[in-house]
Design an enzyme around this catalytic site. Structure first.
Site, PDB file in Angstrom:
ATOM      1  N   HIS A 116       0.873  -1.144   0.008  1.00  0.00           N
ATOM      2  CA  HIS A 116      -0.011  -0.101   0.071  1.00  0.00           C
ATOM      3  C   HIS A 116       1.038   1.404  -0.115  1.00  0.00           C
ATOM      4  CE1 HIS A 116      -3.630   2.264   1.201  1.00  0.00           C
ATOM      5  NE2 HIS A 116      -2.805   3.127   1.589  1.00  0.00           N
ATOM      6  N   GLU A 117       1.734   1.385   0.989  1.00  0.00           N
ATOM      7  CA  GLU A 117       2.616   2.663   1.188  1.00  0.00           C
ATOM      8  C   GLU A 117       3.403   2.819  -0.293  1.00  0.00           C
ATOM      9  OE1 GLU A 117       1.593   4.705   2.985  1.00  0.00           O
ATOM     10  OE2 GLU A 117       0.360   3.486   4.238  1.00  0.00           O
TER      11      GLU A 117
ATOM     12  N   HIS B 257       1.816   4.445  -2.808  1.00  0.00           N
ATOM     13  CA  HIS B 257       2.003   5.919  -2.781  1.00  0.00           C
ATOM     14  C   HIS B 257       3.389   6.325  -3.162  1.00  0.00           C
ATOM     15  CE1 HIS B 257      -1.722   6.669  -0.911  1.00  0.00           C
ATOM     16  NE2 HIS B 257      -1.621   5.871   0.390  1.00  0.00           N
TER      17      HIS B 257
ATOM     18  N   HIS C 260       3.582   6.833  -6.889  1.00  0.00           N
ATOM     19  CA  HIS C 260       3.077   7.794  -7.249  1.00  0.00           C
ATOM     20  C   HIS C 260       3.942   9.111  -7.161  1.00  0.00           C
ATOM     21  CE1 HIS C 260      -1.387  10.118  -7.127  1.00  0.00           C
ATOM     22  NE2 HIS C 260      -0.684  10.196  -8.254  1.00  0.00           N
TER      23      HIS C 260
END
Length: 688
Positions: A474-475, A478, A481
């Site tokens: 999940h992190e 990010h 991105h």
């Protein structure tokens, strides 16, 4: 001995101009803050005193990337507040209390400067032909000033100053109180019989914690790697109750760390700020710049999810209750501290699977290889640890990231384990955002993921749970991105997107956690080297939707609570705890305890920027399921699909409306269909 020089006030001289953590002293921060404010003011004076007609280039560009701001104030603020979450101490906390009002006042001085705003307004009314990205920046700049009070009269501006300065201080106090409360509690065990049911990994970690704290026996804390295994495996019901109540009553006690009044005041401050700016509620203020647009659409999503998932959730709860009733005294009910324990037993009964079976296959260094390998397979990027890049704690690893063609792409920091001065949870942040400077150089980002994963013990390396692998993914989503950002302006790059879009890249990556093709690349037993058996992978896939409806309603309940606070039009005068119980009632399955409280530890909506935005996780989950369905159709490692995802979403930041970006990747708007299918819930298709 040479005289110390403040590293913020001179070139860093480090690889890729990374932060020289090893040279920074506490006293450097305040000096750099004050000098940064001085330079910032100097640059603003140059802008507003420019005799030339206001233009995009001499006004908006200056506001976005003037030297005084980027080179100093932004840099020192970024470093200080990132460390305040990841590696703080009493002295840092005290300095934060001192600097927060000064920084808020400066921010207000900039945003409420009438001469600066008038130049921006003139450019907004009369400007040259702009690119789409320039127009987005201009609109954001103008709107940012308006939403910060630029159109208010003098009395309104003064009131706004008071409100924002108080809110910033209370948000800081909220976070500091929560960290102190979290670290203050320990469950100390000296009788080995009280460890009954706990796996060896949990016992070893507790023994290591006791040793680190100079205690005998075993010490359990409220950090998730300690708390979660205890609640899942301990047969000691009374000790589970103690742990549960300690965690769920944090910041409600009669002491200096009580957050009840702070939360009430923050809710009222935000409502008053919104109303001062012409909005009926704080939610109206926030949602104007969100994909959801308004509270009605948020509630439509949350209500749709309740309608779709609640029947299944009730069945899940009843199945759990029946199992628990065989072990709990007939005159007692299943309590919240029983749910993880009996959920584990039910999962074992149905799927013969639990987290401890998988830990040996998820050794941290192998997981890192797997996650990096996934990024390589999808996007062609590679990671190389560089020990010459300074870090702020020995737990932190620093990597150089290279693109498919071998060119330098980013710096990536990874901070894995809990410790005393670190907030709980997991997050991604940046020490430097991406942008293109005036010379045309593409300044590449320095991104960081901060987590609280299982620590190594004296006898074993860090062995993760599948849930922790998902957190890492999940992190890392990010961070991709951030790393792939490729825009002209820093305020539009990377994760600078609307908050109900920012969770798409992160939640998208979680999909890979149960994919056999991905697991086969890294999930090897840390002792034998044997791959994760096919049978265990089958069980993982089969159990994917175990208690999924219950988990969905839990997230929805948080969204309901958030919206209940921030859709208020009148002053909030009710006590927090009873209000909380009522606000999320329709998403709650069982009886609620009267003295527990989520609000006082709900950092996302009180201190983390998600106020009136927690629904974003469920909104983005619809997007991520829909997006991953494209990969499932073409192949989960399909490079063409991955390139489209990178080009249309990951690299574009906030340069266009997020739905425009999504439709360019997907070919149409998302529906809830893929999410319901993934979770095994059947319902009619609905657009969001």
């Amino acid at each position: 001995m040479s005289e110390h020089k403040n590293p913020f006030l001179e070139p860093y001289g480090t690889p890729h101009d990374t932060v020289p953590f090893n040279r920074i002293r506490l006293e450097d921060f305040e000096e750099a803050f004050m000098e940064g404010i001085r330079r910032d003011n100097e640059q603003i004076e140059k802008t507003i005193n420019n005799p030339e007609k206001p233009t995009f280039d001499n006004t908006i560009i200056n506001t976005e990337e003037d030297e005084g701001y980027y080179d100093l104030l932004s840099r020192v603020s970024t470093v200080f507040f990132n460390l305040l979450s990841a590696e703080t101490n009493d002295e840092m906390d005290a300095l934060a209390q001192k600097m927060q009002p000064i920084l808020t006042q400066h921010s207000n001085d900039v945003r409420l400067n009438p001469r600066l705003f008038e130049r921006i307004r003139q450019v907004h009314l009369h400007h040259r032909r702009l690119t789409a990205e320039e127009k987005r920046l201009l609109d954001n700049c103008y709107e940012g000033f308006v939403r910060s009070g630029a159109l208010l009269d003098d009395e309104g501006k003064e009131r706004l100053r008071q409100l924002t300065e108080e809110a910033s201080m209370l948000s800081l106090q909220f976070s500091q109180n929560l960290l102190k409360e979290n670290k203050a509690f320990t469950l100390d065990i000296t009788d080995e019989a009280q460890l009954d049911g706990l796996p060896e990994t949990a016992r070893e970690a507790a023994a290591l914690t006791a040793k680190e704290q100079g205690k005998q026996g075993w010490v359990f804390t409220l950090d998730i790697p300690s708390y979660s295994p205890f609640m899942t495996y301990s047969t000691q019901r009374e000790l589970r109750r103690q742990m549960y109540m300690a965690r769920n009553t944090m910041c409600t006690h009669d002491n200096a760390e009580n957050n009840l009044d702070i939360c009430k005041r923050l809710i009222n401050l935000r409502r008053e700020i919104a109303q001062l700016l012409g909005f009926k509620t704080y939610a109206d203020y926030v949602l104007k710049h969100r994909m959801a647009s308004n509270a009605r659409n948020v509630y439509r999503l949350l209500d749709d999810l309740i309608d779709a998932y609640k029947p299944t959730a009730f069945k899940e709860r009843e199945e759990l209750r029946k199992l628990a009733s065989k072990h709990i005294s007939p005159n007692e009910k299943m309590q919240p501290w029983d749910i993880p324990f009996y959920s584990h037993k039910l999962q074992m009964k149905k799927y013969n699977l639990d987290a401890e079976m998988l830990r040996p296959y998820f050794e941290l260094s192998q997981v890192i290889k797997g996650v990096f390998g996934l990024a390589n397979r999808l996007y062609g990027i590679t990671f190389r640890e560089n020990k010459d890049i300074p870090v702020y704690h020995p737990d932190v690893k620093a990597y150089e990231v290279f693109d498919r063609d071998g060119s330098y792409l980013a710096v990536f920091y990874a901070d894995f384990h809990p410790r005393k001065g670190k907030q709980g949870g997991a997050w991604m942040t940046e020490y430097q955002g991406q942008f293109i400077d005036r010379k045309g150089e593409n300044v590449r980002p320095h991104v960081s993921v901060v987590m609280n994963l299982t620590k190594p013990t004296e006898d074993k390396p860090a062995l993760l749970t599948l849930s922790e692998v998902e957190t890492f993914l999940h992190e890392f989503g990010h961070s991709l991105h951030g790393m792939f950002a490729n825009t002209r302006f820093e305020s539009l790059s990377g994760t600078n997107v609307w908050w109900d879009f920012v969770e798409l890249p992160s939640q998208f990556m979680e999909n890979y956690a149960i994919e056999k093709e991905f697991l086969r690349t890294f999930a090897f037993h840390y002792q034998t080297g044997e791959p994760l058996p096919d049978e265990l992978i089958r069980r993982i896939v089969r159990s994917r939707n175990f208690m999924a409806a219950t988990a969905c309603l839990r997230q929805v309940s948080f969204g309901l609570l958030d919206m209940a606070y921030y859709t208020m039009r009148e002053p909030f005068t009710t006590d927090i705890i009873p209000f909380e119980k009522k606000a999320w009632q329709k998403a709650i399955l069982g009886e609620q305890l009267t003295d527990t409280c989520m609000t006082v530890q709900f950092s996302h909506i009180m201190a983390g920027g998600y106020a009136a935005g927690y629904y974003s996780y469920k909104w983005a989950e619809v997007l991520d399921a829909d997006a991953f369905s494209v990969f499932k159709r073409h192949g989960i490692f399909d490079e063409k699909t991955a390139q489209s995802f990178r080009d249309n979403i990951l690299s574009k930041g906030g340069t266009e409306h997020p739905m425009t970006l999504y439709k360019r990747f997907r070919g149409g708007e998302p529906t809830i269909d893929a999410l319901l299918k993934r979770n095994g819930i059947k319902r009619e298709t609905k657009k969001i």
